[in-house]
Scaffold this motif. Structure first.
Motif, short mmCIF file in Angstrom:
data_model
loop_
_atom_site.label_atom_id
_atom_site.label_comp_id
_atom_site.label_asym_id
_atom_site.label_seq_id
_atom_site.Cartn_x
_atom_site.Cartn_y
_atom_site.Cartn_z
N ALA A 314 1.77 -2.45 7.21
CA ALA A 314 1.69 -2.52 5.76
C ALA A 314 3.07 -2.73 5.17
O ALA A 314 4.07 -2.27 5.72
CB ALA A 314 1.07 -1.24 5.21
N PRO A 315 3.15 -3.40 4.03
CA PRO A 315 4.46 -3.63 3.42
C PRO A 315 5.06 -2.34 2.87
O PRO A 315 4.34 -1.42 2.46
CB PRO A 315 4.15 -4.60 2.28
N ALA A 316 6.39 -2.26 2.86
CA ALA A 316 7.06 -1.16 2.18
C ALA A 316 6.87 -1.31 0.67
O ALA A 316 6.49 -2.38 0.17
CB ALA A 316 8.54 -1.16 2.53
N TYR A 317 7.14 -0.25 -0.04
CA TYR A 317 6.98 -0.26 -1.50
C TYR A 317 7.71 -1.44 -2.12
O TYR A 317 7.15 -2.16 -2.96
CB TYR A 317 7.49 1.05 -2.08
N GLU A 318 8.97 -1.68 -1.73
CA GLU A 318 9.77 -2.72 -2.34
C GLU A 318 9.22 -4.12 -2.06
O GLU A 318 9.45 -5.05 -2.83
CB GLU A 318 11.22 -2.65 -1.85
N GLN A 319 8.52 -4.29 -0.95
CA GLN A 319 8.01 -5.61 -0.60
C GLN A 319 6.84 -6.06 -1.46
O GLN A 319 6.61 -7.26 -1.63
CB GLN A 319 7.58 -5.63 0.88
N VAL A 320 6.10 -5.11 -2.02
CA VAL A 320 4.90 -5.47 -2.78
C VAL A 320 5.27 -6.36 -3.96
O VAL A 320 4.61 -7.37 -4.23
CB VAL A 320 4.16 -4.21 -3.26
N GLY A 321 6.35 -6.04 -4.64
CA GLY A 321 6.76 -6.83 -5.79
C GLY A 321 7.21 -8.24 -5.46
O GLY A 321 7.31 -9.09 -6.37
#
Length: 464
Positions: A314-321
């Motif tokens: 799963a993507p890290a928090y920062e990657q979602v944006g």
């Protein structure tokens, strides 16, 4: 709304076939009142009015008029009958409170820390975990070649996400074939509220009382679930403020030192559980519908996710944006079908709407968002699905305040960032994992309860 509040209402168009006493009742679509109102806007123009049993209702869809209504110095949120009927469920919670009620500001100030960037970081692992529960189920369907009920599964997902992230509760939705009883009770309660709104002028108080009796047991169940969630937290002795329930139980309004009372805490939890999951599940469902019908957009969104979300997990928090096109897909889906589809705005004082329509203090109008979001300011073919409408340069070229899926002003949705982060994360994960196979025989049907939702929408999946 008395005619006197709109001194020149006779100049505003109204539906044909107006009848004595009952007025424009033939123009009302009981099962789909919002969609019927949007259809009338196409026929009558950017502003029109209905007369129903002596009451005047004004509907706005044009950009110039709507933008003027968003002026917070002259207009404020108006609690219309459909929302007033929900006060039997949620009292003076954030969505249903009148502007003058102190609990709105108090709750808003107490809950604001629950929607900061730091809070979103805390919620991110919970969102990932709930998405993995969904993909476990969808993997089995993909292996068996059976269709998934998209709207039903998105409802399970978003209910579990807000319940776990906000209140530390697990409904066990994915361990059930049928919807959780909370969802069943919620739908029954919302339908009862809608029945009171539509039927009351026609047959009077008897129907309202019957609707209230039908809603009594489902409402008692909803309240019982919430009371159990609160009791579990308070008995644990936890005094933390890392989620929404902790904030409400253990913190006070900074400016006054006042806390929320137990009844209002229950009302706020019900509001978040009901409205907080309904809107996001609808947004995800509409987005998946549009992507399944537009292969080029689907391929582009999938390519982006494969590129910007590095690694198999799963993507890290920062990657979602970084999934900007996926976010534009969601924005465009909410433009075409804003799941919270209308905003009511009332004049704070005597004014003139867009320089043409005098309004006395207290006069209000309902902004029809699906019609506003299809105004000519959106360019040619406003009914077409085009995520690039939300490229930064195209957003800057449009007037402000013509895109309002989360409301407006100080009464805009407090959970906007929560919903958008969750929806972007989930949509990206699903695109990275599955191929979507649409049913070409399906024609979009939109159901109306508290929100708009695709009805009967299914997809067949295969693993990538």
């Amino acid at each position: 709304m008395a005619t006197a509040l709109w001194p020149e209402i006779a100049r505003i168009p109204h539906p044909r076939r107006r009848l004595p006493l009952v007025g424009d009742v033939l123009s009302v679509s009981p099962a789909t009142p919002l969609q019927g109102s949007v259809a009338l806007a196409r026929e009558l123009g950017p502003i029109y009015h209905r007369r129903l049993f002596g009451h005047e209702l004004v509907f706005v869809s044009g950009a110039e008029l709507a933008v003027d209504l968003m002026d917070e110095s002259r207009f404020a949120k108006h609690v219309v009958m459909a929302v007033r009927n929900l006060r039997s469920v949620a009292g003076d919670a954030l969505f249903t409170a009148y502007g003058h009620e102190p609990n709105w500001r108090r709750a808003h100030d107490i809950l604001a820390p629950g929607f900061t960037r730091e809070a979103m970081r805390r919620y991110h692992p919970v969102m990932v975990a709930q998405a993995e529960r969904l993909t476990d189920v969808w993997d089995r369907h993909a292996a068996a070649g059976t269709a998934v009920d998209v709207t039903g599964d998105m409802t399970k997902l978003t209910l579990e996400t807000i319940a776990r992230a906000g209140f530390g509760h697990d409904f066990g939705s994915f361990e059930r074939e049928e919807p959780h009883p909370f969802v069943t009770a919620m739908i029954a309660t919302l339908r009862s509220a809608q029945a009171r709104r539509v039927a009351l002028p026609l047959v009077g108080r008897a129907v309202a009382r019957a609707a209230e009796r039908r809603a009594a047991a489902p409402l008692a169940y909803l309240r019982g679930v919430v009371d159990a969630v609160v009791a579990e937290r308070t008995s644990s002795g936890d005094t933390g403020t890392d989620d929404l329930l902790g904030l409400m139980l253990n913190s006070a309004q900074p400016s006054t030192g006042e806390r929320l009372d137990p009844a209002n805490i229950r009302n706020q939890i019900l509001t978040f559980l009901v409205a907080g999951h309904e809107t996001t599940s609808g947004a995800l469902s509409f987005a998946l519908h549009h992507l399944a019908r537009h292969p080029a957009a689907l391929a582009r969104a999938r390519e982006e996710v494969d590129r910007v979300w590095e690694g198999p997990g799963a993507p890290a928090y920062e990657q979602v944006g970084k999934a900007r096109y996926v976010r534009r897909v969601l924005d465009e889906s909410l433009r075409l079908w804003p799941t919270a589809p209308a905003i009511a705005r009332a004049a704070r004082h005597d004014t003139v709407l867009a320089g043409r329509h005098p309004m006395r203090a207290g006069a209000w109008a309902l902004v029809l968002l699906p019609a506003l979001h299809r105004d000519p300011v959106w360019g040619p073919e406003p009914d077409a699905f085009d995520p690039d409408r939300f490229l930064p340069e195209r957003v800057r070229a449009r007037p402000a305040h013509v895109y309002k899926p989360f409301g407006t002003g100080e009464r805009a949705c407090i959970g906007r960032q929560f919903a958008l982060h969750e929806a972007t994360l989930v949509l990206g994960l699903l695109l990275r994992r599955y191929r979507l196979h649409d049913d070409p025989g399906y024609h979009l049907r939109v159901s109306e309860r508290l929100t708009l939702m695709p009805e009967g929408f299914a997809l067949t999946l295969s693993r990538r």
